[in-house]
Design a protein around this motif. Structure first.
Motif, mmCIF file in Angstrom:
data_model
loop_
_atom_site.group_PDB
_atom_site.id
_atom_site.type_symbol
_atom_site.label_atom_id
_atom_site.label_comp_id
_atom_site.label_asym_id
_atom_site.label_seq_id
_atom_site.Cartn_x
_atom_site.Cartn_y
_atom_site.Cartn_z
ATOM 1 N N ASN B 31 0.857 -1.190 0.000
ATOM 2 C CA ASN B 31 0.000 0.000 0.000
ATOM 3 C C ASN B 31 0.886 1.230 0.000
ATOM 4 O O ASN B 31 2.041 1.182 0.436
ATOM 5 C CB ASN B 31 -0.857 0.090 1.283
ATOM 6 C CG ASN B 31 -1.658 -1.149 1.547
ATOM 7 O OD1 ASN B 31 -1.777 -2.013 0.699
ATOM 8 N ND2 ASN B 31 -2.203 -1.214 2.738
ATOM 9 N N GLN B 33 0.370 5.399 1.254
ATOM 10 C CA GLN B 33 -0.502 6.418 1.815
ATOM 11 C C GLN B 33 0.125 7.797 1.573
ATOM 12 O O GLN B 33 1.346 7.927 1.477
ATOM 13 C CB GLN B 33 -0.707 6.197 3.313
ATOM 14 C CG GLN B 33 -1.403 4.892 3.658
ATOM 15 C CD GLN B 33 -1.613 4.695 5.141
ATOM 16 O OE1 GLN B 33 -1.152 5.460 5.977
ATOM 17 N NE2 GLN B 33 -2.359 3.637 5.506
ATOM 18 N N LEU B 92 3.898 0.975 2.744
ATOM 19 C CA LEU B 92 3.705 -0.185 3.601
ATOM 20 C C LEU B 92 4.112 -1.408 2.799
ATOM 21 O O LEU B 92 3.694 -1.574 1.653
ATOM 22 C CB LEU B 92 2.239 -0.284 4.003
ATOM 23 C CG LEU B 92 1.874 -1.235 5.135
ATOM 24 C CD1 LEU B 92 2.454 -0.747 6.437
ATOM 25 C CD2 LEU B 92 0.362 -1.356 5.235
ATOM 26 N N TYR B 97 4.358 -4.420 8.930
ATOM 27 C CA TYR B 97 3.287 -3.444 9.092
ATOM 28 C C TYR B 97 3.789 -2.034 9.337
ATOM 29 O O TYR B 97 3.019 -1.145 9.617
ATOM 30 C CB TYR B 97 2.385 -3.870 10.249
ATOM 31 C CG TYR B 97 1.691 -5.183 9.996
ATOM 32 C CD1 TYR B 97 0.864 -5.337 8.892
ATOM 33 C CD2 TYR B 97 1.859 -6.272 10.845
ATOM 34 C CE1 TYR B 97 0.224 -6.529 8.642
ATOM 35 C CE2 TYR B 97 1.210 -7.463 10.605
ATOM 36 C CZ TYR B 97 0.397 -7.585 9.506
ATOM 37 O OH TYR B 97 -0.250 -8.766 9.271
ATOM 38 N N LYS B 98 5.104 -1.826 9.254
ATOM 39 C CA LYS B 98 5.661 -0.511 9.539
ATOM 40 C C LYS B 98 5.496 0.395 8.326
ATOM 41 O O LYS B 98 5.855 0.033 7.210
ATOM 42 C CB LYS B 98 7.135 -0.650 9.888
ATOM 43 C CG LYS B 98 7.828 0.658 10.214
ATOM 44 C CD LYS B 98 9.233 0.392 10.743
ATOM 45 C CE LYS B 98 10.146 -0.176 9.708
ATOM 46 N NZ LYS B 98 11.507 -0.424 10.230
ATOM 47 N N LEU B 99 4.977 1.587 8.567
ATOM 48 C CA LEU B 99 4.820 2.580 7.512
ATOM 49 C C LEU B 99 6.109 3.382 7.440
ATOM 50 O O LEU B 99 6.553 3.931 8.449
ATOM 51 C CB LEU B 99 3.640 3.481 7.853
ATOM 52 C CG LEU B 99 2.914 4.218 6.742
ATOM 53 C CD1 LEU B 99 2.344 3.251 5.719
ATOM 54 C CD2 LEU B 99 1.811 5.082 7.327
ATOM 55 N N PHE B 101 7.927 6.589 5.918
ATOM 56 C CA PHE B 101 7.647 7.884 5.319
ATOM 57 C C PHE B 101 8.823 8.374 4.479
ATOM 58 O O PHE B 101 9.991 8.153 4.831
ATOM 59 C CB PHE B 101 7.382 8.931 6.405
ATOM 60 C CG PHE B 101 6.006 8.875 7.001
ATOM 61 C CD1 PHE B 101 5.671 7.919 7.947
ATOM 62 C CD2 PHE B 101 5.032 9.785 6.611
ATOM 63 C CE1 PHE B 101 4.390 7.865 8.495
ATOM 64 C CE2 PHE B 101 3.758 9.752 7.155
ATOM 65 C CZ PHE B 101 3.438 8.781 8.089
ATOM 66 N N GLY B 102 8.495 9.063 3.380
ATOM 67 C CA GLY B 102 9.500 9.815 2.651
ATOM 68 C C GLY B 102 9.812 11.102 3.389
ATOM 69 O O GLY B 102 9.192 11.413 4.412
#
Lengths: 114, 111
Positions: B31, B33, B92, B97-99, B101-102
């Motif tokens: 995924n 986001q 993801l 399950y760790k998101l 980030f850029g």
């Protein structure tokens, strides 16, 4: 619906002192996250809880940082002793579950270590 | 480890101009986001993309997920001063399950 609550909003401490941050997630959210956001960068995950269990703490500097979510609701993040490079905004977020759920962020705690 | 890169780092536009930010992952994502953070504020969820080649629109915002699920873009048509802020993508990956980030793209809009 109340959002994610965090306190304090601001904290200034000297290096080698200790500090604690508190987070109360949105009611019913099983997953709670602590992020560190250094100025000009994206949030970096420190620790992720699913209820009161740790899902991921691979980026948590465990020699100085600790976090708990004893009853699976609110959480505290502690730094002891603080270093200059810990100056950042500490964001708490929550979501209904892990993996692909929208995360709701709190207002953050801005920590300055002098 | 997984890395998510965003370009450009900064973008300044005149009100009414279009804006695009690009996100690239070193690994295939399950995924992606997108979040927006206003100056002095906290990240706010915008959208999630799940399917290969997916395109979603929110008014003037268009989000795309690449066919290989390794890149994504956010396009804003006819920017307004209310669009000011930093736009982050967050990836993801599968069972992790760790998101991640850029670093974000900071958009400023000149009225």
């Amino acid at each position: 619906e109340a959002g994610v609550a965090q306190s304090p909003r601001y904290k200034i401490i000297e290096k080698r002192q200790s500090v604690a941050f508190w987070c109360n997630p949105i009611s019913g959210h099983a997953t709670l996250y602590w992020y560190q956001q250094i100025l000009g960068q994206g949030p970096k995950l420190l620790i992720q809880f699913q209820n009161n269990g740790v899902v991921d703490d691979s980026q948590l500097p465990k020699d100085r940082f600790s976090a708990e979510r004893l009853k699976g609701v609110d959480s505290t993040l502690k730094i002891q002793p603080a270093k200059l490079e810990d100056s950042a905004v500490y964001l708490c977020a929550s979501s209904l579950g892990t993996g692909g759920y929208e995360q709701y962020f709190g207002p953050g705690t801005r920590l300055t270590v002098t | 480890g997984q890395q998510v890169m965003q370009i450009p780092q900064y973008q300044h536009v005149q009100e009414g101009e279009d804006f695009t930010t690009y996100c690239n992952s070193s690994t295939t994502l399950s995924n992606i986001q997108w979040y927006k953070q206003r100056p002095g504020g906290h990240p706010v969820f915008l959208i999630q993309l799940v399917k290969s080649g997916e395109v979603k629109k929110q008014k003037r915002l268009t989000f795309q997920f690449g066919e290989a699920k390794k890149n994504s873009s956010l396009h804003i048509t006819a920017t307004q001063t209310t669009d000011v802020g930093t736009y982050f993508c967050a990836g993801l990956r599968g069972s992790n399950y760790k998101l991640t980030f850029g670093k974000g793209t900071l958009l400023t809009v000149n009225p």
